[in-house]
Scaffold this motif. Sequence first.
Motif, PDB file in Angstrom:
ATOM      1  N   MET A  93       3.345  -1.699   4.457  1.00  0.00           N
ATOM      2  CA  MET A  93       4.527  -2.106   3.710  1.00  0.00           C
ATOM      3  C   MET A  93       4.728  -1.302   2.427  1.00  0.00           C
ATOM      4  O   MET A  93       5.781  -1.369   1.807  1.00  0.00           O
ATOM      5  N   ARG A  94       3.736  -0.514   2.061  1.00  0.00           N
ATOM      6  CA  ARG A  94       3.882   0.365   0.899  1.00  0.00           C
ATOM      7  C   ARG A  94       4.473   1.720   1.265  1.00  0.00           C
ATOM      8  O   ARG A  94       4.699   2.559   0.389  1.00  0.00           O
ATOM      9  N   ALA A  95       4.721   1.933   2.548  1.00  0.00           N
ATOM     10  CA  ALA A  95       5.313   3.200   3.012  1.00  0.00           C
ATOM     11  C   ALA A  95       6.160   2.896   4.247  1.00  0.00           C
ATOM     12  O   ALA A  95       5.779   3.211   5.373  1.00  0.00           O
ATOM     13  N   LEU A  96       7.293   2.282   4.047  1.00  0.00           N
ATOM     14  CA  LEU A  96       8.127   1.844   5.158  1.00  0.00           C
ATOM     15  C   LEU A  96       8.816   3.035   5.821  1.00  0.00           C
ATOM     16  O   LEU A  96       9.394   3.879   5.136  1.00  0.00           O
ATOM     17  N   LEU A 122       3.189  -3.721  -6.602  1.00  0.00           N
ATOM     18  CA  LEU A 122       4.450  -3.224  -7.133  1.00  0.00           C
ATOM     19  C   LEU A 122       5.000  -2.107  -6.247  1.00  0.00           C
ATOM     20  O   LEU A 122       6.211  -2.030  -5.997  1.00  0.00           O
ATOM     21  N   ARG A 123       4.122  -1.291  -5.755  1.00  0.00           N
ATOM     22  CA  ARG A 123       4.526  -0.215  -4.831  1.00  0.00           C
ATOM     23  C   ARG A 123       5.167  -0.790  -3.577  1.00  0.00           C
ATOM     24  O   ARG A 123       6.189  -0.288  -3.099  1.00  0.00           O
ATOM     25  N   ALA A 124       4.596  -1.854  -3.043  1.00  0.00           N
ATOM     26  CA  ALA A 124       5.162  -2.490  -1.851  1.00  0.00           C
ATOM     27  C   ALA A 124       6.544  -3.069  -2.146  1.00  0.00           C
ATOM     28  O   ALA A 124       7.482  -2.906  -1.352  1.00  0.00           O
ATOM     29  N   LEU A 125       6.686  -3.738  -3.278  1.00  0.00           N
ATOM     30  CA  LEU A 125       7.979  -4.318  -3.629  1.00  0.00           C
ATOM     31  C   LEU A 125       9.039  -3.243  -3.847  1.00  0.00           C
ATOM     32  O   LEU A 125      10.207  -3.421  -3.456  1.00  0.00           O
ATOM     33  N   ARG A 126       8.654  -2.143  -4.437  1.00  0.00           N
ATOM     34  CA  ARG A 126       9.605  -1.051  -4.641  1.00  0.00           C
ATOM     35  C   ARG A 126      10.028  -0.425  -3.321  1.00  0.00           C
ATOM     36  O   ARG A 126      11.163   0.038  -3.178  1.00  0.00           O
ATOM     37  N   GLU A 127       9.113  -0.401  -2.367  1.00  0.00           N
ATOM     38  CA  GLU A 127       9.472   0.084  -1.034  1.00  0.00           C
ATOM     39  C   GLU A 127      10.465  -0.856  -0.363  1.00  0.00           C
ATOM     40  O   GLU A 127      11.416  -0.407   0.294  1.00  0.00           O
ATOM     41  N   LYS A 182       7.390 -12.160 -12.553  1.00  0.00           N
ATOM     42  CA  LYS A 182       7.367 -10.961 -13.394  1.00  0.00           C
ATOM     43  C   LYS A 182       7.269  -9.704 -12.548  1.00  0.00           C
ATOM     44  O   LYS A 182       7.931  -8.681 -12.830  1.00  0.00           O
ATOM     45  N   LEU A 183       6.483  -9.762 -11.487  1.00  0.00           N
ATOM     46  CA  LEU A 183       6.274  -8.596 -10.630  1.00  0.00           C
ATOM     47  C   LEU A 183       7.555  -8.180  -9.911  1.00  0.00           C
ATOM     48  O   LEU A 183       7.897  -6.994  -9.863  1.00  0.00           O
ATOM     49  N   VAL A 184       8.279  -9.136  -9.344  1.00  0.00           N
ATOM     50  CA  VAL A 184       9.492  -8.770  -8.613  1.00  0.00           C
ATOM     51  C   VAL A 184      10.569  -8.247  -9.564  1.00  0.00           C
ATOM     52  O   VAL A 184      11.342  -7.345  -9.216  1.00  0.00           O
TER      53      VAL A 184
END
Length: 219
Positions: A93-96, A122-127, A182-184
């Motif tokens: 999920m960090r590299a969709l 955070l990397r996963a959410l940004r993806e 906070k993370l999202v």
Amino acid sequence: MSNNIYSPTFDKIAAGWYGSRHHTIFKTELDELACRWQGGRLINIGCGHGADFLPFRDLFELFGIDESSEMLKFAAKYAKKYSFKAELKQADMRALPYPEAYFDNAIAVASLHHIEGREEQLRALREIRRVMKPEAEAFITVWNACQPRFWLRRRDTYIPWRSGFEIAQRFYHLFTYGEIEKLVKSAGFIIIKSGPEARYGLPVKHFSRNICLVIKRAD
């Protein structure tokens, strides 16, 4: 790219998971979102054996990713059993493996909490944000650190799953409401709703088993 023993662990438990977790525990939430979103491309991130697809099977073009190849085999079986189609891919999920702004909506049910470390989360959410269209919404659930059974647990912990005579240890990061919110936001989302699962019955949200978020891209 791997996270602890995520994929091998879930490969081991896939058959037992399919049998004992056959229906989503978030049916109320997902039914409501299916009505709210009204179709389009939907990605199920960390789809497991596919139970969370079911409320979306009639109106949506379905896509699912998971690190576990065995879980994906059962997701294909689940889709056949319940007569729907979903494009399934083995991926982190960090590299969709999808282009930017490809999906109308997304769900990530009980998947983010298997990632260790704030930067990787955070990397996963940004993806997730990257592959969502502007103004698209997502539904995310994580386990709550403040539920009573975890009061004496560390925030990064391993939870056992017995499969036959073997015990598989699953990594979890246990979130608080404030932490995940906070993370999202840091990942570029606006929070539409943050609260416990629908079947949680207490008036104080902080002790719920799950934290459920509906979020959208902050464009």
